[in-house]
Motif scaffolding. Structure first.
Motif, PDB file in Angstrom:
ATOM      1  N   THR A 186       0.862  -1.177   0.000  1.00 27.20           N
ATOM      2  CA  THR A 186       0.000   0.000   0.000  1.00 27.20           C
ATOM      3  C   THR A 186       0.896   1.224   0.000  1.00 27.20           C
ATOM      4  N   GLY A 236      -2.513   3.418  -3.616  1.00 25.09           N
ATOM      5  CA  GLY A 236      -3.518   2.505  -3.105  1.00 25.09           C
ATOM      6  C   GLY A 236      -2.957   1.126  -2.825  1.00 25.09           C
ATOM      7  N   GLU A 237      -3.853   0.160  -2.637  1.00 26.08           N
ATOM      8  CA  GLU A 237      -3.461  -1.209  -2.328  1.00 26.08           C
ATOM      9  C   GLU A 237      -3.300  -2.008  -3.614  1.00 26.08           C
ATOM     10  N   ASN A 256      -3.080  11.478  -3.803  1.00 23.83           N
ATOM     11  CA  ASN A 256      -2.702  10.071  -3.723  1.00 23.83           C
ATOM     12  C   ASN A 256      -3.524   9.239  -4.698  1.00 23.83           C
ATOM     13  N   GLY A 257      -2.809   8.459  -5.506  1.00 27.48           N
ATOM     14  CA  GLY A 257      -3.465   7.516  -6.395  1.00 27.48           C
ATOM     15  C   GLY A 257      -3.799   8.039  -7.777  1.00 27.48           C
TER      16      GLY A 257
END
Length: 691
Positions: free
Chosen positions: A105, A109-110, A503-504
């Motif tokens: 992560t 993201g994961e 983020n992401g």
């Protein structure tokens, strides 16, 4: 698995076969411009490593805690990274590997991926200690390579022994993480002794006195690399060169001309002819195929190094203004570029001038008094620096004397707005230019007692989302800029990167070309930079960027000279800076003028540079498409010419892990001409002198 569970698993896990028992403590100092600004503390007990990493330089820096569990192969099987990023954003990163499955992560993201054989996870927010970990893992491989997670491949190259002080270390370069290789020194036990950088170092504690030697070594090794790349990529043709069938952009009229052929020789443009005009004997020919020929681009806010120098050329940037650098390194780099030893743009140097405070930027000259600041101005003037650049910690009360001395010596004054004052006061004190659009805007939203030596100079931009650009305080500043002919270097792309990164998601600053970048840079550009506590913060930063664009249009419409700059080192960000101006509503032909001719007019070099005309220096670039219709075409540069030397970005970019944007044009070199009679002595004539 959630990030919390992954971190808990790392801290609690004892299920994996671990490395043989080992206990060691490593502590590294982070040095910038001769001063310690941070540390890395790594404690290894058997297979478990605990790391503390803290840096505070220029009022910012990461504060991180890491825990790593190593497998028998020395590769991480668990890794947790928690803390604050450079500008204060939260970091919660984790990695685990169980059997043939890896999970991690990060800001993207994961993710889960199968792993067969060896695979090395690259920490998105890892401390410099990780470079030693990567090196030890790579050195166990016969070919020196390992597949990397989340993508790409790492490679280690042995650079040779290096004696530092009384000890000898082994120098290595690790590539595949970012645009340029990481250069490190390992000791006899393969522990990290130093991370090499031309402007500072990360070095084993107790060896801080060796940093000057480490910087010299970094410069030497980097220079060797880029001298070798220059030999590979610089095409010098000892003949006139004809670029056939191109349309020339004229920044004066803002128009794209009819198809022509453009010739250059001996570094200068020698003709603009009908594209089907007959060639003279002995010419080389480059097929333009109806593309666009543009004058070389500019970055008016650079902090250049050997790496960025070549990247600038690949991006079509043939001239930069360096806004602050190491005062030993920069003159050396200018000489190397001018001599053709390494690739790079023309450099106009500015002298960096900072005041002393706990938040000082460790660059250029840090002055403790007004007299010391004036002495620094004289030092820069004597060495040909064009302007002085004032920074955040400078005492505002000293600025009038600094500006008076700079003007007396024929220098301009630019820079940040020092803490506890505003742009109005600095314009009155003698500024000829204001750097960074946020430095203008903060004076309209901050209390004078608020401290912009800290990351507040970014985070306070949230307050500008509701700023009324027709207000009296805004008009007062803009009117003063118009009246005093004060120019502005916006670096809008850096503000966009800092405020709109999430983020992401790809940052808008690189979204149009992120897939071309190496994996490490892709990850950073999918990571938030400004701390965002929630949707309100995100919306405020979005609104601030809208206001930045509105202000750019306002300044342009008022006749204030805009000087496109980036404060970045990739070269490609220059293209996005110009795109932002177009999105702000400035017509594209005017944007292209700002990127080509305007800086040369501002610096007084427009008789030599900035447009394509007979007699001017051959600084130009070839694009297959039409940038007057879409500024994104600027990424697709097929050829760059700087001073008559030809470069093809498609050759350069792979050396930096960047996927090329377009193929090189077809080039036909002239046949070797027979040697004319009476052309001089033969090379096999020895001991013969001509008088």
């Amino acid at each position: 698995m959630s990030p919390t569970l992954l971190r808990a698993a790392l801290l609690a896990s004892t299920l994996f076969t671990v490395t043989p028992a080992l206990a060691q403590h490593e502590r590294l100092s982070v040095i910038a411009n001769g001063e310690k600004v941070g540390f890395v503390d790594a404690d290894q007990q058997g297979s478990n490593v605990t790391i503390k990493y803290d840096v505070k330089n220029n009022g910012r820096g990461p504060t991180m805690s890491e825990t790593i569990a190593l497998g028998t192969d020395g590769l991480p099987v668990r890794w947790a990274l928690d803390g604050k990023s450079t500008f204060g954003g939260d970091v919660h990163e984790s990695f685990t590997r169980e059997g043939g499955t890896a999970r991690w992560t990060d800001s993207m993201g994961e993710r889960t991926a199968p792993v067969t054989g060896a695979g090395l996870y690259i920490g998105q927010n890892a401390s410099p200690w990780a470079l030693g970990l990567y090196a030890r893992a790579l050195l166990k491989r016969a070919d020196g390579t390992l597949p990397a997670m989340p993508g790409g491949q790492l490679r280690i190259e042995k650079l040779g022994p290096a004696k530092i002080g009384t000890a000898t270390y082994q120098a290595y370069a690790i590539s595949g993480i970012d645009l340029s290789p990481e250069m490190i020194l390992l000791d006899g036990q393969q522990r990290l002794f130093a991370v090499l950088d031309t402007g500072g170092s990360v070095v084993s504690e107790g060896h801080e006195a060796e940093v000057p030697a480490l910087a010299r070594l970094a410069t030497e090794l980097t220079a060797k690399r880029y001298a070798a790349l220059q030999q590979r990529f610089a095409h010098r043709i000892d003949a006139p060169v004809r670029i056939r069938n191109v349309r020339v952009f004229d920044p004066v009229s803002g128009k794209l001309g009819d198809p022509v052929s453009v010739l250059f020789a001996e570094g200068r443009i020698t003709g603009i002819q009908p594209f089907d005009a007959p060639a003279s004997p002995g010419e080389a020919t480059i097929e333009g195929n109806g593309g666009t020929l543009l004058p070389g681009l500019h970055d008016m806010h650079a902090h250049i190094g050997l790496e960025s120098a070549m990247l600038y050329i690949a991006a079509g940037v043939t001239s930069v203004r360096d806004m602050g650098n190491d005062n030993v390194f920069l003159p050396q780099l200018i000489r190397q570029i001018d001599a053709g030893e390494v690739a790079g743009p023309r450099i106009v140097p500015n002298g960096f001038l900072e005041g002393r405070s706990p938040y000082s930027a460790r660059l250029g000259v840090v002055a403790d008094s007004e007299s010391a600041a004036i002495d620094a101005v004289r030092w820069y003037a004597a060495r040909g620096y064009w302007q002085v650049k004032i920074y955040n910690s400078m005492n505002p009360a000293w600025v009038p004397a600094i500006a008076k001395e700079a003007h007396r010596l024929g220098m301009g004054v630019t820079g940040h707005i020092p803490a506890f004052t505003n742009a109005d006061a600095m314009i009155a004190a003698g500024y000829n230019e204001v750097t960074h659009i946020n430095q203008l805007m903060l004076g309209w939203v901050l209390d004078p007692k608020e401290d912009t030596r800290t990351p507040l100079r970014l985070t306070a931009m949230r307050r500008t989302a509701g700023l009324d650009l027709a207000s009296a305080k805004v008009s007062k500043t803009v009117d003063a800029m118009v009246a005093d002919h004060v120019a502005h270097d916006p670096t809008a792309v850096t503000l966009e990167l800092l405020m709109l990164s999430r983020n992401g998601a790809p940052s808008p600053s690189v979204a149009s070309y992120i897939d071309h970048l190496p994996i490490g840079l892709q990850r950073r550009r999918r990571q938030a930079i400004a701390p965002i506590a929630g949707p309100e913060d995100a919306a405020a930063y979005d609104g601030a960027m809208v206001k930045v664009k509105q202000l750019l249009k306002l300044l342009h419409d008022r006749g204030i000279t805009l000087l496109p700059g980036t404060d970045d080192q990739t070269g490609l960000s220059v293209h996005r800076e110009l795109e932002i101006y177009g999105e702000a509503g400035i017509p594209i032909p005017e944007v292209l003028r700002l990127g080509t001719l305007t800086p040369e007019v501002y610096m007084g070099r427009d008789q030599e540079l900035g447009s394509i005309a007979r007699g001017k220096r051959a600084d130009l670039l070839l694009l297959p498409g039409d940038p007057t219709k879409d500024l994104r075409e600027l990424h697709r540069i097929a050829m760059v010419v700087k001073g008559g030397t030809i470069y093809f970005p498609s050759e350069i970019y792979p050396a930096f892990g960047v996927k090329p944007f377009v193929d090189a044009p077809k080039i036909t070199r002239p046949a070797a001409a027979p040697k004319a009679a009476g052309s001089g002595p033969s090379h096999d004539v020895a001991d013969e002198f001509l008088f």
